[in-house]
Design a protein around this motif. Structure first.
Motif, short mmCIF file in Angstrom:
data_model
loop_
_atom_site.label_atom_id
_atom_site.label_comp_id
_atom_site.label_asym_id
_atom_site.label_seq_id
_atom_site.Cartn_x
_atom_site.Cartn_y
_atom_site.Cartn_z
N LEU A 80 16.10 58.53 24.81
CA LEU A 80 15.15 58.56 25.92
C LEU A 80 15.83 59.01 27.21
O LEU A 80 15.25 59.78 27.99
CB LEU A 80 14.52 57.18 26.11
CG LEU A 80 13.44 56.82 25.08
CD1 LEU A 80 13.12 55.33 25.15
CD2 LEU A 80 12.18 57.65 25.32
N ASN A 124 14.86 62.32 29.36
CA ASN A 124 14.64 62.24 30.80
C ASN A 124 15.50 63.26 31.54
O ASN A 124 15.02 63.97 32.43
CB ASN A 124 14.96 60.83 31.30
CG ASN A 124 14.75 60.67 32.79
OD1 ASN A 124 13.66 60.86 33.30
ND2 ASN A 124 15.81 60.32 33.51
N MET A 158 18.56 55.52 34.20
CA MET A 158 17.14 55.81 34.40
C MET A 158 16.56 54.76 35.34
O MET A 158 16.88 53.57 35.24
CB MET A 158 16.37 55.78 33.08
CG MET A 158 16.58 56.98 32.19
SD MET A 158 15.36 57.03 30.82
CE MET A 158 15.88 55.59 29.88
N HIS A 163 13.02 52.89 37.06
CA HIS A 163 11.68 52.51 36.62
C HIS A 163 10.73 53.69 36.79
O HIS A 163 9.87 53.95 35.94
CB HIS A 163 11.20 51.30 37.44
CG HIS A 163 10.07 50.55 36.82
ND1 HIS A 163 9.79 49.24 37.12
CD2 HIS A 163 9.11 50.93 35.93
CE1 HIS A 163 8.74 48.84 36.43
NE2 HIS A 163 8.30 49.85 35.71
N ASP A 171 11.50 56.85 36.65
CA ASP A 171 11.78 57.82 35.59
C ASP A 171 11.00 57.49 34.33
O ASP A 171 10.41 58.36 33.69
CB ASP A 171 13.27 57.84 35.24
CG ASP A 171 14.13 58.48 36.31
OD1 ASP A 171 13.61 59.32 37.07
OD2 ASP A 171 15.33 58.14 36.38
N VAL A 172 11.01 56.21 33.97
CA VAL A 172 10.34 55.79 32.74
C VAL A 172 8.82 55.95 32.87
O VAL A 172 8.15 56.43 31.95
CB VAL A 172 10.72 54.33 32.40
CG1 VAL A 172 9.93 53.82 31.20
CG2 VAL A 172 12.21 54.23 32.12
N LEU A 178 9.66 54.41 23.80
CA LEU A 178 9.30 54.49 25.22
C LEU A 178 8.28 53.40 25.58
O LEU A 178 8.38 52.78 26.64
CB LEU A 178 8.73 55.87 25.54
CG LEU A 178 8.23 56.10 26.97
CD1 LEU A 178 9.35 55.91 27.98
CD2 LEU A 178 7.63 57.51 27.10
N LEU A 196 10.17 50.23 25.88
CA LEU A 196 11.03 50.23 27.06
C LEU A 196 10.23 50.02 28.34
O LEU A 196 10.63 49.23 29.21
CB LEU A 196 11.81 51.54 27.15
CG LEU A 196 12.74 51.70 28.36
CD1 LEU A 196 13.79 50.60 28.39
CD2 LEU A 196 13.42 53.08 28.34
N VAL A 197 9.10 50.71 28.49
CA VAL A 197 8.34 50.58 29.73
C VAL A 197 7.76 49.18 29.87
O VAL A 197 7.68 48.63 30.98
CB VAL A 197 7.24 51.68 29.82
CG1 VAL A 197 6.09 51.41 28.87
CG2 VAL A 197 6.72 51.80 31.25
#
Length: 303
Positions: free
Chosen positions: A213, A217, A229, A231, A233-234, A267, A270-271
């Motif tokens: 990921l 990015n 990364m 927040h 970016d995600v 993803l 992760l978010v």
């Protein structure tokens, strides 16, 4: 001296061979090879099939043969969620050991999370934050306070299991993506340790999903780092997934084509973790559970 570690995961079987100094305090990777075994795809109704057992044994045997060319003094094989979270775990491990002529160490949830911390902290300074490892079949979440891992949770949700359970095509729809996020949130809320009550500024990440990921990015955003990364970016990657779908897919195919069907699920996990812990940034650590296993389970006995 060379030491080998074989990591049997839900999606891959990976061999790492390390050149270790005579005092056992320093090491460097001299071989890193993975086989896309996809063992989780052989799990039905909570059991791994005989075909899956055969694939696992064959993959491990190939790794052992590759390792032998470097004449390691020791090669250990360990397994995580894919063999831990099945009802026929003991029988499957015994069968794989018999076919591959090896012994397999089955890591517990606590073992996996702690060894991830040991590996990550061997190269990166981690004072306070949350360490996350999004695997194929589970996600390990570890609270770090003053440089110590003080609380651990293993969530039975990973990038591959999420794909199998929620996604009908290659990339998830917005509804499917949201359902993965809800599953992560529900698991965090139900965790008896109370992990979700903590708020941290920084996340630390280990494992292939997070590295991939970060690579996507960096591919999509000029001057972005592959090691860090934010927040934002995600959140932007989530927008790219649905609004710039072709560009997102092209970036994944360039960075990690073998994860094309699972990376969006990673993803989503992760978010949700970013939001739940109210973190502002994530740092991708150089080392992880395999290096932690080497340090904690193999090199401690050198001297």
């Amino acid at each position: 001296m060379n030491y080998g570690v074989i990591d049997v995961g839900s999606n891959t079987v990976r061999l790492c061979v390390y050149d270790v100094s005579a005092d056992g305090k320093k090491f460097k990777t001299i071989m890193n090879r993975k086989t896309m075994a996809g063992l989780a795809s052989y799990v039905r109704d909570g059991k791994i099939s005989e075909e899956g057992i055969a694939v696992a044994a064959e993959s491990i045997s190939k790794c052992l043969k590759r390792a032998s060319y470097l004449k390691p003094v020791r090669v250990d094989v360990f397994a995580t969620a894919v063999l831990r979270n099945i009802s026929n775990s003991a029988q499957a491990i015994a069968a794989i050991e018999s076919e591959a002529h090896c012994s397999i160490v089955l890591l517990s949830e606590e073992d996996e999370a702690h060894l991830g911390f040991v590996g990550a902290s061997s190269r990166d300074t981690m004072e306070n934050g949350v360490l996350i490892d999004i695997g194929g079949g589970s996600s390990e979440v570890t609270l770090i306070v003053n440089g110590n891992d003080v609380m651990r949770a293993s969530l039975p949700v990973g990038s591959l299991s999420s794909y199998k359970g929620h996604v009908g095509d290659i990339l998830p729809t917005e509804e499917e993506f949201a359902s993965i996020r809800r599953a992560v949130r529900d698991l965090l809320d139900a965790d008896a340790h109370g992990m979700s009550e903590h708020r941290v500024r920084r996340l630390f990440g280990v494992g292939g999903s997070i590295r991939a990921l970060a690579g996507v990015n960096a591919r999509m955003l000029d001057d972005a780092s592959e090691r860090d990364m934010t927040h934002e970016d995600v959140d932007r990657l989530v927008c790219d997934l649905f609004e710039r779908r072709r560009a997102f897919l092209d970036a994944v195919l360039h960075v990690s084509p073998e994860r094309v069907h699972t990376i969006a699920c990673g993803l989503a996990i992760l978010v949700e973790l970013f939001d739940d812990f109210d973190a502002s940034m994530l740092h991708v650590c150089a080392n992880g559970v395999r290096e932690g296993y080497l340090i904690d389970r193999m090199l401690k006995s050198v001297h």
